[in-house]
Design a protein around this motif. Structure first.
Motif, PDB file in Angstrom:
ATOM      1  N   ASP A   1     -14.995  -3.427  12.227  1.00 52.45           N
ATOM      2  CA  ASP A   1     -14.347  -4.691  11.810  1.00 52.45           C
ATOM      3  C   ASP A   1     -12.890  -4.148  11.040  1.00 52.45           C
ATOM      4  N   VAL A   2     -12.729  -2.780  10.838  1.00 55.35           N
ATOM      5  CA  VAL A   2     -11.826  -2.352   9.758  1.00 55.35           C
ATOM      6  C   VAL A   2     -11.021  -1.278  10.762  1.00 55.35           C
ATOM      7  N   GLN A   3      -9.668  -1.578  10.876  1.00 58.91           N
ATOM      8  CA  GLN A   3      -8.822  -0.678  11.603  1.00 58.91           C
ATOM      9  C   GLN A   3      -7.524  -0.452  10.971  1.00 58.91           C
ATOM     10  N   PHE A   4      -6.744   0.667  10.947  1.00 59.87           N
ATOM     11  CA  PHE A   4      -5.509   0.704  10.309  1.00 59.87           C
ATOM     12  C   PHE A   4      -4.487   0.907  11.623  1.00 59.87           C
ATOM     13  N   THR A   5      -3.237   0.055  11.131  1.00 64.95           N
ATOM     14  CA  THR A   5      -2.294   0.172  12.147  1.00 64.95           C
ATOM     15  C   THR A   5      -0.712   0.748  11.262  1.00 64.95           C
ATOM     16  N   PHE A   6      -0.182   1.449  12.029  1.00 62.39           N
ATOM     17  CA  PHE A   6       1.186   1.987  11.647  1.00 62.39           C
ATOM     18  C   PHE A   6       2.308   1.882  12.455  1.00 62.39           C
ATOM     19  N   ASN A   7       3.376   2.033  12.113  1.00 63.95           N
ATOM     20  CA  ASN A   7       4.549   1.993  12.993  1.00 63.95           C
ATOM     21  C   ASN A   7       4.938   3.299  13.032  1.00 63.95           C
ATOM     22  N   THR A   8       5.906   3.830  14.019  1.00 63.59           N
ATOM     23  CA  THR A   8       6.263   5.126  14.211  1.00 63.59           C
ATOM     24  C   THR A   8       6.425   5.710  12.951  1.00 63.59           C
ATOM     25  N   ASP A   9       7.477   5.125  12.155  1.00 64.93           N
ATOM     26  CA  ASP A   9       7.823   5.853  10.731  1.00 64.93           C
ATOM     27  C   ASP A   9       6.816   5.920   9.834  1.00 64.93           C
ATOM     28  N   GLU A  10       5.866   4.821   9.870  1.00 64.93           N
ATOM     29  CA  GLU A  10       4.711   4.931   8.762  1.00 64.93           C
ATOM     30  C   GLU A  10       3.710   6.049   9.264  1.00 64.93           C
ATOM     31  N   TRP A  11       3.521   6.100  10.451  1.00 62.95           N
ATOM     32  CA  TRP A  11       2.611   7.128  11.206  1.00 62.95           C
ATOM     33  C   TRP A  11       3.151   8.646  10.786  1.00 62.95           C
ATOM     34  N   GLU A  12       4.447   8.757  10.861  1.00 62.36           N
ATOM     35  CA  GLU A  12       4.939  10.046  10.576  1.00 62.36           C
ATOM     36  C   GLU A  12       5.222  10.352   9.098  1.00 62.36           C
ATOM     37  N   ASP A  13       5.136   9.354   8.402  1.00 59.03           N
ATOM     38  CA  ASP A  13       5.117   9.567   6.918  1.00 59.03           C
ATOM     39  C   ASP A  13       3.780   9.893   6.391  1.00 59.03           C
ATOM     40  N   PHE A  14       2.768   9.178   7.067  1.00 58.80           N
ATOM     41  CA  PHE A  14       1.268   9.116   6.836  1.00 58.80           C
ATOM     42  C   PHE A  14       0.940  10.747   6.892  1.00 58.80           C
ATOM     43  N   HIS A  15       1.316  11.352   7.994  1.00 54.77           N
ATOM     44  CA  HIS A  15       1.140  12.481   8.373  1.00 54.77           C
ATOM     45  C   HIS A  15       1.706  13.870   7.529  1.00 54.77           C
ATOM     46  N   ALA A  16       2.854  13.435   7.317  1.00 53.31           N
ATOM     47  CA  ALA A  16       3.755  14.375   6.473  1.00 53.31           C
ATOM     48  C   ALA A  16       3.168  14.256   5.171  1.00 53.31           C
ATOM     49  N   ALA A  17       2.586  13.109   4.513  1.00 54.18           N
ATOM     50  CA  ALA A  17       2.034  13.154   3.098  1.00 54.18           C
ATOM     51  C   ALA A  17       0.642  14.256   3.331  1.00 54.18           C
TER      52      ALA A  17
ATOM     53  N   PHE B   1      -8.416  14.678  12.163  1.00 54.03           N
ATOM     54  CA  PHE B   1      -8.978  13.439  13.139  1.00 54.03           C
ATOM     55  C   PHE B   1      -7.531  12.897  13.232  1.00 54.03           C
ATOM     56  N   THR B   2      -6.736  12.336  12.702  1.00 57.65           N
ATOM     57  CA  THR B   2      -5.622  11.869  12.720  1.00 57.65           C
ATOM     58  C   THR B   2      -4.707  12.539  13.585  1.00 57.65           C
ATOM     59  N   VAL B   3      -4.632  13.813  13.471  1.00 52.60           N
ATOM     60  CA  VAL B   3      -3.618  14.614  14.034  1.00 52.60           C
ATOM     61  C   VAL B   3      -4.038  14.592  15.726  1.00 52.60           C
ATOM     62  N   GLU B   4      -5.137  14.430  15.924  1.00 48.13           N
ATOM     63  CA  GLU B   4      -5.712  14.504  17.336  1.00 48.13           C
ATOM     64  C   GLU B   4      -5.286  13.078  18.036  1.00 48.13           C
ATOM     65  N   LEU B   5      -5.060  11.949  17.100  1.00 47.65           N
ATOM     66  CA  LEU B   5      -4.568  10.730  17.897  1.00 47.65           C
ATOM     67  C   LEU B   5      -3.228  10.700  18.105  1.00 47.65           C
ATOM     68  N   ASP B   6      -2.854  10.728  19.449  1.00 45.58           N
ATOM     69  CA  ASP B   6      -1.305  10.598  19.818  1.00 45.58           C
ATOM     70  C   ASP B   6      -0.791   9.084  19.858  1.00 45.58           C
ATOM     71  N   PHE B   7       0.098   9.087  18.949  1.00 48.50           N
ATOM     72  CA  PHE B   7       0.884   7.787  18.642  1.00 48.50           C
ATOM     73  C   PHE B   7       0.925   6.996  20.164  1.00 48.50           C
ATOM     74  N   ASN B   8       1.357   7.426  21.215  1.00 42.39           N
ATOM     75  CA  ASN B   8       1.726   6.953  22.410  1.00 42.39           C
ATOM     76  C   ASN B   8       0.352   6.342  23.175  1.00 42.39           C
ATOM     77  N   ASP B   9      -0.602   7.183  23.034  1.00 43.56           N
ATOM     78  CA  ASP B   9      -1.811   6.878  23.754  1.00 43.56           C
ATOM     79  C   ASP B   9      -2.628   5.641  22.993  1.00 43.56           C
ATOM     80  N   HIS B  10      -2.425   5.532  21.773  1.00 43.06           N
ATOM     81  CA  HIS B  10      -3.129   4.529  20.920  1.00 43.06           C
ATOM     82  C   HIS B  10      -2.111   3.553  20.317  1.00 43.06           C
ATOM     83  N   SER B  11      -1.011   3.043  20.753  1.00 48.30           N
ATOM     84  CA  SER B  11      -0.359   2.095  20.108  1.00 48.30           C
ATOM     85  C   SER B  11       0.022   1.013  21.249  1.00 48.30           C
TER      86      SER B  11
END
Length: 108
Positions: free
Chosen positions: A74-90, A46-56
């Protein structure tokens, strides 16, 4: 809490797995998410399908952040570019390590 073994750690994202219940945990800053192995793969997909540029969009601090909605409005997560890349890499590394453990345990 389970006695979890770390599968992956990239930046603030740590992913671990309980040997007994097989639960997968994502630890990210002040959040802990837990999944079955199947749910974890679905969440990663699901997260792989989210494009950073389309949802930021720019936040008040001036940083561009992606907003990831959850099934609870009422619950949403936010990530900057580096955090998003780290999240996916992990998550990618954790899936790889989980496959290795399954092979070592004789579960193909």
């Amino acid at each position: 809490m389970c006695d979890a073994k770390v599968l992956s750690q990239v930046g603030a994202s740590v992913i671990s797995r309980c040997q007994e219940c097989r639960c997968i945990f994502i630890w990210n800053n002040n959040l802990i998410l837990s999944f079955s192995p199947e749910q974890f793969v679905q969440f990663r997909d699901f997260t792989v399908e989210l494009d950073f540029n389309d949802h930021s969009f720019p936040f008040p601090d001036g940083q561009e952040r992606v907003v990831m909605r959850t099934p609870v409005n009422d619950v949403q997560f936010t990530f900057n570019t580096d955090e998003w890349e780290d999240f996916h890499a992990a998550m990618d590394e954790a899936i790889y390590m989980q496959e290795i453990y399954f092979l070592m345990e004789g579960k193909v």
